[in-house]
Design a protein around this motif. Structure first.
Motif, PDB file in Angstrom:
ATOM      1  N   GLY A 162       0.817  -1.203   0.000  1.00  0.00           N
ATOM      2  CA  GLY A 162       0.000   0.000   0.000  1.00  0.00           C
ATOM      3  C   GLY A 162       0.851   1.253   0.000  1.00  0.00           C
TER       4      GLY A 162
ATOM      5  N   LEU B 208     -13.857   2.456  -8.278  1.00  0.00           N
ATOM      6  CA  LEU B 208     -13.493   1.802  -7.023  1.00  0.00           C
ATOM      7  C   LEU B 208     -11.989   1.579  -6.895  1.00  0.00           C
ATOM      8  N   ASN B 209     -11.274   1.502  -8.011  1.00  0.00           N
ATOM      9  CA  ASN B 209      -9.813   1.342  -7.933  1.00  0.00           C
ATOM     10  C   ASN B 209      -9.184   2.528  -7.210  1.00  0.00           C
TER      11      ASN B 209
ATOM     12  N   HIS C 171     -10.119   2.257  -3.404  1.00  0.00           N
ATOM     13  CA  HIS C 171      -9.376   1.204  -2.719  1.00  0.00           C
ATOM     14  C   HIS C 171      -7.914   1.602  -2.527  1.00  0.00           C
TER      15      HIS C 171
ATOM     16  N   GLU D 267      -7.729   3.989   0.343  1.00  0.00           N
ATOM     17  CA  GLU D 267      -7.921   3.280   1.617  1.00  0.00           C
ATOM     18  C   GLU D 267      -6.672   2.495   2.000  1.00  0.00           C
ATOM     19  N   ARG D 268      -6.068   1.789   1.032  1.00  0.00           N
ATOM     20  CA  ARG D 268      -4.856   1.009   1.311  1.00  0.00           C
ATOM     21  C   ARG D 268      -3.713   1.903   1.757  1.00  0.00           C
TER      22      ARG D 268
ATOM     23  N   GLN E 165     -11.679   9.773   4.740  1.00  0.00           N
ATOM     24  CA  GLN E 165     -11.896   8.331   4.800  1.00  0.00           C
ATOM     25  C   GLN E 165     -12.898   8.002   5.905  1.00  0.00           C
TER      26      GLN E 165
END
Length: 688
Positions: free
Chosen positions: A528, A573-574, A577, A580-581, A607
């Motif tokens: 990440g 969504l990529n 995500h 978030e990562r 977030q």
């Protein structure tokens, strides 16, 4: 011997900093294959010297040592000498500043002079400014050079062992990824606020002691905390006070140019009185946006005035005719730091009327001993309303007279020898300023600021975007160097801000292309977060993953925030995500010293409480009242796009946001959306 008696390889570079050294007797190379190969071939250690054009102590070391024939003879005989502009090569600067901190056990700075082994460019010794003659408890530079060369010749095994240890430390510096069972939470925001309260200077504003820096992301966090508490009906006046007091103190202080607008780099004292006089594009970008927001949050005219004056300075002195923004103004002119900016009392008195002089004297406190090397550097000592009370005249009259006096001082100052201007155009810093100008233009109702931002964005897309890849720097018609993480994510933030000021499809497409590049070339898919350099970048001794802020926000923090915003806007969504990562991967580092990670904390806020995304569809004229409603109050986590109803083939979920009868508003919080709204009163009620 005159400076022009020598010419070295730097003469072919575009960097103003490197060109400043092109006529040194030192046999300088730019960083590149030629210098590195020569060092390997001749088994000579490398002296890499890193600085930038507006750096005062860089100039001092050049004049003392690099222009000196004897010093140059020693340098050329013992080392392969490489000059680096830290603004063009922040990758090298990050690596060797980190190495200096590890080896010397203290922070670095500029100039940074590091000695490297020739086979692998690992640093084995270094420091910042070294004097030509022994002083300040340091040896003479030539003695140091001979000593370092002797160590390299006689102690190879010890250097090899140290290099091995340094590689291990570099490896351990990389964030390890999310800890098992650990999840991001609001407690780190509370921790940051507690740390900022502890660091806050209750008397003078700001955080910490002298030298005092603005810390824009810390101030932004304070404003965000207040805004969040306001919505919870429990206003955090302490957070607002820290931001408001600091911004007012800087606006009245000498860190701000009281005559020409714009902010200097930092204050050498805790009172914001005497700055280090260089003016950097990145500082002014962050502060411009912050002052515009502070005005929106508080309604204080001081903040609006400073924002407008700063933006006007940017357009007047820092924007190229082609549209891009220049990098910096030097601290020095005519060989003296601050000479362009300071005054004698007699000089000021000769330029203004007697009535204006009385007000100027009280406004800037021009009594007693001058505050800078026998002259005055102007600081506001009395506010407009205090002067109006003292002179028993209307405040508007006081302001008009002082503005007239300032105009005379400005005109006189324009006749002086100006500080040098670094005219290279850096993609990352332009991203910061485009975002700031577009934001200030929208918030303050100044369309010319938005036009300025648009011109710069057009320049970047035309000159630094080639074959779907971004370049880092431009000067004299030449664009070069692979762009870094900061270049990409600061530009995404700029595009999102410009899209809110006025919708243009090309900017949306550009933001998406940049985001895709970030995911493809910079993401650490295993742990990440994002590396500072792309996967096809020159292989260096260490690939940093910057987490904490320095003079500019952390690229990882800005990446997490803009990918989240772009993900909510388009439904990709990529992007969501990846954001978030990033926060999960870097969370343990944030907890160690929360207040040093302002940009990541700003992303973490969104977030934990996803931003509000509003898409308006309709004719531009009909959407204007709707846009105006969304911008009346300070809402830092609101993104508003007004897209003309006839704009078609939009990406992602934007294709579903179509115009119906008249204006249609789509209001979403995170990935949760309410029914479309077509009535203005209903729209206002929904926002409230």
């Amino acid at each position: 011997m005159p400076k022009s008696a020598h010419t070295n390889r730097l003469i072919h570079e575009t960097s103003p900093y490197l060109l400043q050294h092109a006529h040194n007797p030192v046999d300088w190379y730019p960083w590149g294959a030629e210098a590195l190969e020569r060092a390997r071939r001749e088994d000579k250690p490398i002296l890499v010297s890193i600085g930038y054009s507006a750096c005062h102590w860089c100039h001092v070391m050049e004049h003392e040592s690099f222009e000196d024939e004897e010093v140059a003879r020693v340098m050329n005989g013992l080392f392969v000498c490489i000059k680096v502009d830290r603004e063009e090569r922040p990758d090298l600067d990050k690596i060797y500043q980190t190495a200096h901190q590890i080896l010397a056990q203290r922070p670095g700075g500029w100039p940074l002079n590091m000695f490297l082994t020739p086979d692998d460019q690992m640093p084995f010794f270094g420091g910042t400014y070294f004097p030509k003659s022994a002083k300040y408890g340091m040896p003479a530079f030539t003695d140091l050079l001979r000593h370092v060369a002797g160590v390299y010749a006689d102690k190879r095994d010890a250097i090899h062992e140290q290099n091995h240890s340094l590689r291990d430390i570099f490896g351990r510096l990389q964030p390890p990824g999310p800890a098992p069972g650990e999840h991001v939470g609001p407690e780190v925001l509370e921790q940051a606020h507690t740390e900022l309260q502890r660091q806050f200077d209750t008397r003078h504003g700001g955080f910490g002691k002298a030298p005092k820096f603005p810390h824009p992301t810390s101030l932004e966090l304070c404003l965000h905390r207040w805004a969040r508490s306001r919505h919870d009906d429990a206003q955090d006046q302490d957070a607002l006070h820290m931001a408001r007091h600091t911004l007012a103190a800087m606006a009245h202080g000498g860190i701000y140019d009281q005559i020409g607008g714009g902010f200097c780099r930092y204050s050498v004292d805790e009172r914001w009185e005497i700055p280090h006089f260089e003016k950097m594009l990145y500082d002014n970008a962050q502060l411009l946006a912050l002052y515009a927001d502070a005005w929106l949050a508080t309604g204080e005219s001081l903040f609006r005035r400073n924002a407008i004056e700063t933006a006007e300075w940017v357009m007047r002195e820092m924007q190229s005719p082609q549209g891009g923004y220049y990098s910096a103004l030097d601290a020095d002119s005519e060989g003296h730091e601050g000479k362009f900016y300071v005054w004698t009392v007699d000089e000021i008195r000769s330029l203004v009327t007697p009535g204006e002089w009385d007000l100027v004297e009280h406004r800037f406190g021009l009594q007693g001993t001058p505050n800078f090397e026998g002259q005055w550097h102007l600081n506001v000592r009395n506010t407009y309303d205090a002067i109006a009370d003292q002179f028993q005249r209307p405040e508007s009259e006081i302001i008009n007279l002082l503005d007239a006096a300032r105009a005379k001082l400005f005109a006189a100052r324009e006749q002086r020898v100006r500080p040098g201007r670094d005219e290279k155009i850096l993609t990352s810093w332009n991203g910061l300023m485009i975002q700031a100008m577009a934001h200030a233009g929208r918030v303050l109702g100044q369309p010319d600021f938005v036009v300025s931002a648009e011109r710069a964005m057009d320049f970047i897309q035309a000159q630094l975007w080639r074959d779907q890849r971004l370049l880092a720097t431009h000067k004299d018609g030449k664009s070069h160097l692979n762009a870094y993480l900061d270049d990409h994510v600061f530009l995404i933030a700029a595009a999102l801000e410009l899209l809110q000021a006025r919708f243009r499809r090309a900017d949306l497409d550009f933001a998406i292309a940049l985001a895709d590049n970030v995911l493809e070339h910079f993401e650490d898919e295993s742990h990440g977060g994002f590396y500072f350099t792309g996967d096809d970048h020159e292989k260096l001794v260490y690939r940093p993953k910057p987490v904490s802020d320095d003079a500019i926000p952390s690229g990882n923090g800005v990446a997490a925030r803009v990918l989240g915003q772009l993900g909510h806007l388009t439904g990709n969504l990529n992007y969501l995500h990846a954001a978030e990562r990033t926060l999960e991967a870097l969370y343990s580092g944030m907890r160690q010293q929360a207040s040093a990670h302002g940009a990541l904390l700003l992303a973490l806020e969104e977030q934990l409480s996803p931003p509000q995304t509003i898409v308006l569809r309709g004719t531009p004229e009909a959407m204007q009242p709707w846009q105006a409603i969304t911008g009346r109050q300070y809402h830092p986590h609101r993104l508003v796009l007004a897209i003309p109803g006839d704009a078609g083939n939009l990406p992602g979920i934007l294709a579903e946001r179509t115009a119906r009868n008249g204006v249609t508003a789509y209001i979403c919080t995170g990935q949760t959306c309410s029914a479309p709204v077509t009535d203005l009163a209903e729209f206002q009620a929904a926002l409230n």
